[in-house]
Design a protein around this motif. Structure first.
Motif, mmCIF file in Angstrom:
data_model
loop_
_atom_site.group_PDB
_atom_site.id
_atom_site.type_symbol
_atom_site.label_atom_id
_atom_site.label_comp_id
_atom_site.label_asym_id
_atom_site.label_seq_id
_atom_site.Cartn_x
_atom_site.Cartn_y
_atom_site.Cartn_z
ATOM 1 N N MET A 39 0.822 -1.208 0.000
ATOM 2 C CA MET A 39 0.000 0.000 0.000
ATOM 3 C C MET A 39 0.854 1.254 0.000
ATOM 4 S SD MET A 39 -3.250 -0.785 2.485
ATOM 5 C CE MET A 39 -4.525 -1.970 2.023
ATOM 6 N N ILE A 40 1.982 1.216 0.675
ATOM 7 C CA ILE A 40 2.881 2.373 0.702
ATOM 8 C C ILE A 40 3.283 2.766 -0.712
ATOM 9 C CG2 ILE A 40 5.236 3.095 1.291
ATOM 10 C CD1 ILE A 40 4.860 1.565 3.954
ATOM 11 N N TRP A 41 3.697 1.779 -1.506
ATOM 12 C CA TRP A 41 4.099 2.068 -2.885
ATOM 13 C C TRP A 41 2.911 2.520 -3.726
ATOM 14 C CZ3 TRP A 41 8.869 3.011 -3.244
ATOM 15 C CH2 TRP A 41 9.845 2.244 -2.589
ATOM 16 N N GLN A 42 1.772 1.896 -3.514
ATOM 17 C CA GLN A 42 0.587 2.220 -4.316
ATOM 18 C C GLN A 42 0.111 3.652 -4.063
ATOM 19 O OE1 GLN A 42 -3.028 0.150 -3.184
ATOM 20 N NE2 GLN A 42 -3.727 0.065 -5.310
ATOM 21 N N VAL A 43 -0.035 4.020 -2.801
ATOM 22 C CA VAL A 43 -0.541 5.347 -2.463
ATOM 23 C C VAL A 43 0.484 6.420 -2.804
ATOM 24 C CG1 VAL A 43 -1.375 6.819 -0.590
ATOM 25 C CG2 VAL A 43 -2.074 4.423 -0.693
ATOM 26 N N SER A 44 1.761 6.132 -2.580
ATOM 27 C CA SER A 44 2.788 7.134 -2.885
ATOM 28 C C SER A 44 2.882 7.392 -4.380
ATOM 29 C CB SER A 44 4.147 6.696 -2.339
ATOM 30 O OG SER A 44 4.650 5.581 -3.051
ATOM 31 N N GLU A 45 2.683 6.366 -5.195
ATOM 32 C CA GLU A 45 2.757 6.574 -6.642
ATOM 33 C C GLU A 45 1.626 7.481 -7.115
ATOM 34 O OE1 GLU A 45 3.189 4.094 -10.826
ATOM 35 O OE2 GLU A 45 3.344 3.046 -8.910
ATOM 36 N N PHE A 46 0.426 7.307 -6.571
ATOM 37 C CA PHE A 46 -0.663 8.212 -6.940
ATOM 38 C C PHE A 46 -0.349 9.636 -6.487
ATOM 39 C CE2 PHE A 46 -4.322 10.711 -5.689
ATOM 40 C CZ PHE A 46 -5.071 10.726 -6.861
ATOM 41 N N SER A 47 0.132 9.778 -5.273
ATOM 42 C CA SER A 47 0.317 11.107 -4.693
ATOM 43 C C SER A 47 1.473 11.865 -5.320
ATOM 44 C CB SER A 47 0.539 11.003 -3.179
ATOM 45 O OG SER A 47 1.825 10.495 -2.905
ATOM 46 N N GLY A 48 2.426 11.149 -5.910
ATOM 47 C CA GLY A 48 3.603 11.819 -6.445
ATOM 48 C C GLY A 48 4.634 12.143 -5.384
ATOM 49 N N VAL A 49 4.413 11.668 -4.168
ATOM 50 C CA VAL A 49 5.388 11.808 -3.090
ATOM 51 C C VAL A 49 6.326 10.594 -3.161
ATOM 52 C CG1 VAL A 49 5.725 11.862 -0.593
ATOM 53 C CG2 VAL A 49 3.825 13.121 -1.622
ATOM 54 N N ARG A 50 7.595 10.827 -3.365
ATOM 55 C CA ARG A 50 8.556 9.755 -3.605
ATOM 56 C C ARG A 50 9.034 9.131 -2.293
ATOM 57 N NH1 ARG A 50 14.179 10.478 -7.078
ATOM 58 N NH2 ARG A 50 14.769 8.264 -7.155
ATOM 59 N N ILE A 51 9.037 7.810 -2.236
ATOM 60 C CA ILE A 51 9.552 7.099 -1.064
ATOM 61 C C ILE A 51 11.057 6.928 -1.222
ATOM 62 C CG2 ILE A 51 9.451 4.994 0.316
ATOM 63 C CD1 ILE A 51 6.867 6.590 0.388
ATOM 64 N N GLU A 77 -1.011 11.672 -17.039
ATOM 65 C CA GLU A 77 -0.399 11.223 -15.796
ATOM 66 C C GLU A 77 -1.446 11.073 -14.693
ATOM 67 O OE1 GLU A 77 2.626 10.179 -12.977
ATOM 68 O OE2 GLU A 77 2.347 10.003 -15.144
ATOM 69 N N ILE A 78 -2.443 11.951 -14.682
ATOM 70 C CA ILE A 78 -3.535 11.815 -13.710
ATOM 71 C C ILE A 78 -4.225 10.467 -13.898
ATOM 72 C CG2 ILE A 78 -5.818 12.681 -13.040
ATOM 73 C CD1 ILE A 78 -4.831 15.505 -13.700
ATOM 74 N N VAL A 79 -4.512 10.106 -15.145
ATOM 75 C CA VAL A 79 -5.187 8.835 -15.430
ATOM 76 C C VAL A 79 -4.302 7.659 -15.026
ATOM 77 C CG1 VAL A 79 -6.113 7.352 -17.247
ATOM 78 C CG2 VAL A 79 -6.574 9.818 -17.284
ATOM 79 N N ARG A 80 -3.001 7.743 -15.338
ATOM 80 C CA ARG A 80 -2.095 6.648 -14.962
ATOM 81 C C ARG A 80 -2.060 6.462 -13.455
ATOM 82 N NH1 ARG A 80 2.584 5.221 -12.967
ATOM 83 N NH2 ARG A 80 3.051 7.329 -12.257
ATOM 84 N N ARG A 81 -1.976 7.554 -12.705
ATOM 85 C CA ARG A 81 -1.935 7.459 -11.242
ATOM 86 C C ARG A 81 -3.283 6.971 -10.699
ATOM 87 N NH1 ARG A 81 1.292 12.783 -8.911
ATOM 88 N NH2 ARG A 81 3.051 12.748 -10.352
ATOM 89 N N TYR A 82 -4.347 7.408 -11.317
ATOM 90 C CA TYR A 82 -5.685 6.980 -10.889
ATOM 91 C C TYR A 82 -5.814 5.459 -11.042
ATOM 92 C CZ TYR A 82 -10.826 6.907 -10.632
ATOM 93 O OH TYR A 82 -12.135 6.657 -10.280
ATOM 94 N N ARG A 83 -5.325 4.920 -12.160
ATOM 95 C CA ARG A 83 -5.370 3.462 -12.370
ATOM 96 C C ARG A 83 -4.563 2.723 -11.308
ATOM 97 N NH1 ARG A 83 -5.295 4.387 -18.301
ATOM 98 N NH2 ARG A 83 -7.266 3.552 -19.113
ATOM 99 N N ARG A 84 -3.477 3.336 -10.883
ATOM 100 C CA ARG A 84 -2.643 2.706 -9.858
ATOM 101 C C ARG A 84 -3.374 2.649 -8.523
ATOM 102 N NH1 ARG A 84 0.051 -0.435 -7.417
ATOM 103 N NH2 ARG A 84 2.202 -0.150 -6.711
#
Length: 319
Positions: A39-51, A77-84
């Motif tokens: 979940m950390i990777w999934q939510v961070s990828e949508f948010s654009g906050v890099r881990i 990019e919004i659509v790509r992150r939304y799919r994630r």
């Protein structure tokens, strides 16, 4: 009274984030830690906050993150992150990515509203932590046929200077969590931390740690002191002895030894970096809140390389 969370506007910023379970209970086994890791990777990828790195423990987790200065996001990019974030429709987000894409590309009224709403959730550590904790709580309670809170209070955050040494020191402290807890002797053997995942070949974990060192061998020297393959410093003094030297004798120890103790600078220091960085950030609060620090406090107990914090933390600094 809660302190106003420190934020830097229009400039890349870095934070150490931490949250603990209610009452500090050991609630997470291997399955729970693996779900939270994903979940950390999934939510961070949508948010654009890099881990940069992370550690998921039995009763808490840590993140070291980079928040970018450029928050412009294209429709694609919004659509790509939304799919994630939403690979399939859910009761709370029934819209399919294809429908979102159509609205955005046609710039409909609904598309304009969706674009504003979705980008408003990006590049924000509060949204990142809130969403991550909510998603995990829903899964955890459902999997246990349980109800009630999973997490205690608000998450903690420490603003970290973007200097490589400051970031590397905080990253090492995070990746050594499992060593401090006695779960492993080497963080490479702990699969629920950034370093362990990177050593195992994780692309995102390797990319994150590349911000603090050009390769894992160099970073390992920070974890273990001089000599990336040896752990002589670790075995030369126990954690109990280290805490006694640091607290009773007010002494200093090698950095790699101190990092195997719990050090409140990393969780309660408010700001961490050079004295100039701490002082500048302390004086930049627009409300002039009196609870904010007015001067940097040099970090004690080791040679921290001129690092300071924004909170003196006189009690229970090491444990």
């Amino acid at each position: 009274m809660r302190r106003k969370r420190l934020k830097i506007q229009k400039k890349t910023s870095y934070y150490h984030l931490m949250s603990r379970t209610v009452n500090g209970e050991d609630m997470f086994g291997n399955r729970e830690r693996e779900i939270l890791r994903k979940m950390i990777w999934q939510v961070s990828e949508f948010s654009g906050v890099r881990i940069i790195t992370y550690a998921v423990m039995k009763n808490h987790f840590h993140l070291l993150v980079e928040v970018p200065s450029d928050v412009r996001v294209s429709d694609d990019e919004i659509v790509r992150r939304y799919r994630r974030l939403y690979p399939a429709p859910t009761p709370w987000q029934p819209m399919r990515a294809e429908i979102l894409e159509e609205h955005l590309h046609q710039n409909t009224l609904e598309g304009i509203a969706l674009r504003k709403a979705l980008t408003g959730r990006m590049h924000d550590i509060s949204w990142l932590m809130k969403t991550l904790k909510q998603r995990f709580s829903l899964w955890f309670n459902k999997s246990r046929d349980r109800f009630g809170p999973v997490w205690s209070e608000r998450f903690k955050s420490v603003l970290v200077e973007g200097d490589r040494w400051a970031l590397k020191t905080v990253a090492a402290y995070i990746d050594l969590n499992a060593v401090r807890a006695g779960l492993v002797e080497d963080p490479k053997d702990y699969r629920f931390c950034g370093y362990g995942e990177a050593v195992g070949g994780g692309r995102l974990a390797r990319s994150g740690l590349s911000l603090v060192d050009k390769d894992l061998a160099g970073y390992r020297q920070t974890l273990y002191g001089a000599g990336s393959g040896e752990k002589s410093e670790k075995h030369s003094i126990t954690r109990e002895e280290a805490v006694r030297v640091l607290t009773k004798e007010k002494g200093k120890l090698p950095l790699s030894v101190v990092l195997r103790c719990r050090v409140r600078y990393f969780t309660d220091g408010k700001i961490l970096g050079s004295p100039e960085f701490v002082e500048a950030r302390s004086q930049s609060d627009p409300e002039g809140n009196k609870v904010l620090p007015r001067r940097p406090y040099p970090m004690k107990g080791a040679d921290w390389g001129n690092l300071s914090v924004g909170n003196g933390l006189r009690k229970k600094l090491f444990s």
